[in-house]
Scaffold this motif. Structure first.
Motif, PDB file in Angstrom:
ATOM      1  N   ARG A  59       0.313  -4.490  -4.852  1.00 17.58           N
ATOM      2  CA  ARG A  59      -0.884  -4.101  -4.106  1.00 17.58           C
ATOM      3  C   ARG A  59      -1.437  -2.781  -4.645  1.00 17.58           C
ATOM      4  O   ARG A  59      -2.641  -2.627  -4.842  1.00 17.58           O
ATOM      5  CB  ARG A  59      -0.600  -3.955  -2.610  1.00 17.58           C
ATOM      6  N   ASP A 119       4.533  -4.148  -2.556  1.00 19.86           N
ATOM      7  CA  ASP A 119       3.794  -2.893  -2.401  1.00 19.86           C
ATOM      8  C   ASP A 119       3.313  -2.379  -3.757  1.00 19.86           C
ATOM      9  O   ASP A 119       2.204  -1.882  -3.881  1.00 19.86           O
ATOM     10  CB  ASP A 119       4.663  -1.818  -1.749  1.00 19.86           C
ATOM     11  N   ARG A 120       4.154  -2.497  -4.765  1.00 18.04           N
ATOM     12  CA  ARG A 120       3.768  -2.050  -6.108  1.00 18.04           C
ATOM     13  C   ARG A 120       2.622  -2.886  -6.665  1.00 18.04           C
ATOM     14  O   ARG A 120       1.709  -2.358  -7.297  1.00 18.04           O
ATOM     15  CB  ARG A 120       4.974  -2.070  -7.051  1.00 18.04           C
ATOM     16  N   TYR A 132       6.736   3.338  -3.362  1.00 16.46           N
ATOM     17  CA  TYR A 132       6.521   1.981  -2.865  1.00 16.46           C
ATOM     18  C   TYR A 132       7.873   1.346  -2.598  1.00 16.46           C
ATOM     19  O   TYR A 132       8.795   1.456  -3.381  1.00 16.46           O
ATOM     20  CB  TYR A 132       5.714   1.166  -3.867  1.00 16.46           C
TER      21      TYR A 132
END
Length: 63
Positions: free
Chosen positions: A12, A9-10, A4
């Motif tokens: 999500r 992003d992490r 990620y």
């Protein structure tokens, strides 16, 4: 090394792993995921239940 690229992003990915059960009808969407959008000072995560179309939203404000 993480796959990620950003903290967003992490987060999500964390929602995708742990938050795929609809709070309205209880349906567990094993193949679904959270959508991410941003608008300057806010990042919004949304999960739409494929069974009942309920929308769950989480929002982070950047300040």
């Amino acid at each position: 090394m993480s796959t990620y690229h950003s903290p967003f992003d992490r987060l999500r990915a964390k929602f995708d792993e742990t938050e795929l059960t609809c709070r309205q009808c209880g349906y567990h969407d094993e193949s679904g995921g959270w959508r991410v959008s941003s608008s300057g000072d806010r990042v919004q995560y949304q999960f739409v239940c494929p069974s009942c179309s309920a929308v769950e939203t989480r929002e982070m404000r950047l300040s």
